[in-house]
Write a protein that holds these residues in place. Structure first.
Motif, PDB file in Angstrom:
ATOM      1  N   PHE A  31      -8.817 -25.126 -18.823  1.00 60.20           N
ATOM      2  CA  PHE A  31      -7.673 -26.423 -19.455  1.00 60.20           C
ATOM      3  C   PHE A  31      -7.005 -25.635 -20.628  1.00 60.20           C
ATOM      4  CE2 PHE A  31     -11.828 -28.174 -19.472  1.00 60.20           C
ATOM      5  CZ  PHE A  31     -10.877 -30.076 -19.645  1.00 60.20           C
ATOM      6  N   LEU A  34      -4.299 -25.548 -18.436  1.00 58.65           N
ATOM      7  CA  LEU A  34      -3.257 -26.161 -18.320  1.00 58.65           C
ATOM      8  C   LEU A  34      -2.561 -26.308 -19.395  1.00 58.65           C
ATOM      9  CD1 LEU A  34      -6.086 -29.321 -17.149  1.00 58.65           C
ATOM     10  CD2 LEU A  34      -4.338 -28.743 -16.224  1.00 58.65           C
ATOM     11  N   ALA A  35      -3.358 -25.983 -20.375  1.00 60.28           N
ATOM     12  CA  ALA A  35      -1.964 -25.803 -21.596  1.00 60.28           C
ATOM     13  C   ALA A  35      -1.248 -24.832 -21.906  1.00 60.28           C
ATOM     14  CB  ALA A  35      -3.040 -25.327 -22.985  1.00 60.28           C
ATOM     15  N   GLN A 233     -12.907 -29.388 -10.665  1.00 61.92           N
ATOM     16  CA  GLN A 233     -11.529 -28.578 -11.475  1.00 61.92           C
ATOM     17  C   GLN A 233     -10.847 -29.015 -10.745  1.00 61.92           C
ATOM     18  OE1 GLN A 233     -12.645 -24.569 -10.835  1.00 61.92           O
ATOM     19  NE2 GLN A 233     -13.816 -24.620 -13.147  1.00 61.92           N
ATOM     20  N   ILE A 236      -9.984 -32.298 -12.798  1.00 66.83           N
ATOM     21  CA  ILE A 236      -9.413 -32.305 -14.709  1.00 66.83           C
ATOM     22  C   ILE A 236      -7.378 -31.959 -14.665  1.00 66.83           C
ATOM     23  CG2 ILE A 236      -9.622 -31.273 -15.720  1.00 66.83           C
ATOM     24  CD1 ILE A 236     -12.034 -30.707 -15.280  1.00 66.83           C
ATOM     25  N   ILE A 237      -7.558 -31.475 -13.717  1.00 62.27           N
ATOM     26  CA  ILE A 237      -5.552 -30.882 -13.264  1.00 62.27           C
ATOM     27  C   ILE A 237      -5.070 -32.000 -13.218  1.00 62.27           C
ATOM     28  CG2 ILE A 237      -4.017 -29.265 -12.588  1.00 62.27           C
ATOM     29  CD1 ILE A 237      -6.437 -27.107 -11.968  1.00 62.27           C
ATOM     30  N   ALA A 240      -4.540 -33.988 -16.084  1.00 62.64           N
ATOM     31  CA  ALA A 240      -3.889 -34.072 -16.925  1.00 62.64           C
ATOM     32  C   ALA A 240      -2.105 -33.725 -16.412  1.00 62.64           C
ATOM     33  CB  ALA A 240      -4.368 -32.308 -17.186  1.00 62.64           C
TER      34      ALA A 240
END
Length: 368
Positions: A31, A34-35, A233, A236-237, A240
């Motif tokens: 995360f 990603l940010a 993982q 998740i990416i 997003a």
């Protein structure tokens, strides 16, 4: 046999999830990156300073200066009045580019001649300078074409540019698909590279060896958790990128996940290979670092692989990150089919088979 392997897989996952530090390593970096990555790891050039040394007093140079001030690469425009100030602006990194208008710039345009504009770039920031210079060249070309049109003449040539798969040159479409490969690689390698070394360091490897598990079963039990973590993982990416950053997904999810599994297997092979030759987790972590950094630098993420020497391109063939970045970008942005991606899929399969076989051999040899 499958029940024994499943038991080992559950045990590995419990060790990863029950420890707070392990959970933090697996979840927080995803995360956090990603940010940060979509905004920090960008090749766009913004918020730089453009300096103008204008020796001309005509209207044309003033108009071009006004257009330069609106270039998206520059947030500030400063005016210089001497060659000494030009040198100081570059030496002190006050400006990324200095544009110098000659004294006869406006007179040459009025006479129908083509004057020259000098651009002085900071070679210490060559990549950013070249990108920003491209913006300025486009402004000059647009200005020249408008003058030809006003004079009812045709310009010598006109180049019409179209960008396929990324029409607006949105850097997020470059960053986020690559981020799937980068984050997946780091965490899948961490899970496998530290697994056997951790068992050996804590003394639990001997307990596994006296259990009904064979060395091959132990290796499989170490590989499956790494693949599961990598796929989780990557998912998740992927989610997003699609739903948070609005990057369109054009390809097949089935093809992407199939390639992702082969990619995680290839990474697991390298991770187990490192873990098999290391006695402690510290050694395994250093070995992991020595592999990850060259793999990222040679993957084509930051610089084109075609720019590398021929011998290095051949050596780079064993880099799984190189092949998976091509795959994930092709599936994500281009909707490429499996046949077109075959030159990048079969190397992942070969790398996975070779590294897993080598890791299994070294593991058995050290046990003997």
């Amino acid at each position: 046999m499958f029940a024994r392997i499943l038991t080992l897989v559950v045990k590995e996952l419990e060790m990863l999830l029950q420890d707070r530090q392990s959970r933090m390593v697996l979840i927080v970096p995803v995360f956090l990156q990603l940010a940060l990555f979509p905004f920090a790891a960008t090749l766009e050039v913004k918020n730089n300073t453009l300096a103008i040394f204008n020796e001309d007093s005509g209207r044309e140079s003033a108009e071009l200066m006004q257009r330069f001030s609106q270039a998206r690469a520059f947030s500030e425009l400063i005016t210089l009045y001497s060659e000494t100030e030009v040198r100081n602006a570059i030496d002190n990194q006050t400006a990324l580019i200095v544009i110098r208008f000659p004294q006869d710039f406006s007179r040459a345009l009025a006479a129908g001649r083509t004057p020259r504009i000098q651009a002085i770039l900071d070679g210490r920031r060559s990549n950013s300078g070249q990108i920003a210079l491209g913006y300025l060249q486009q402004i000059v070309n647009d200005y020249s074409n408008e003058r030809f049109a006003t004079a009812q003449k045709y310009p010598p040539s006109s180049l019409v540019v179209r960008h396929w798969f990324n029409p607006n040159l949105d850097y997020l479409r470059h960053i986020l698909p690559s981020l799937i490969a980068l984050i997946t690689s780091i965490n899948a390698l961490i899970v496998t590279a530290l697994s056997v070394a951790r068992e050996r360091e804590q003394g639990t490897l001997d307990q596994l060896l006296v259990s009904p598990l064979t060395p091959a079963m132990i290796m499989i039990g170490k590989i499956i958790p790494a693949v599961l973590v990598g796929v989780m993982q990557g998912t998740i990416i992927l989610l997003a990128a699609i739903f948070v950053y609005r990057v369109p997904f054009a390809g097949s999810l089935l093809l992407l996940y199939g390639c992702m599994i082969f990619y995680c297997l290839a990474l697991s092979g390298f991770g187990l290979l490192i873990s098999s030759v290391c006695a402690t987790q510290q050694q395994a972590f250093l070995g992991l670092f020595c592999f990850v950094m060259p793999a990222i630098l040679l993957s084509g993420y930051a610089s084109p692989v075609d720019n590398m020497p021929g011998w290095l391109q051949i050596l780079d063939w064993i880099n799984p990150l190189l092949h998976f970045i091509v795959i994930v970008k092709g599936v994500f942005l281009k909707d490429i089919g499996p046949m077109a991606l075959l030159p990048n899929i079969y190397p992942l399969v070969i790398i996975a088979i070779a590294t897993l076989s080598a890791a299994n051999y070294l593991f058995r040899r050290r046990l003997a």
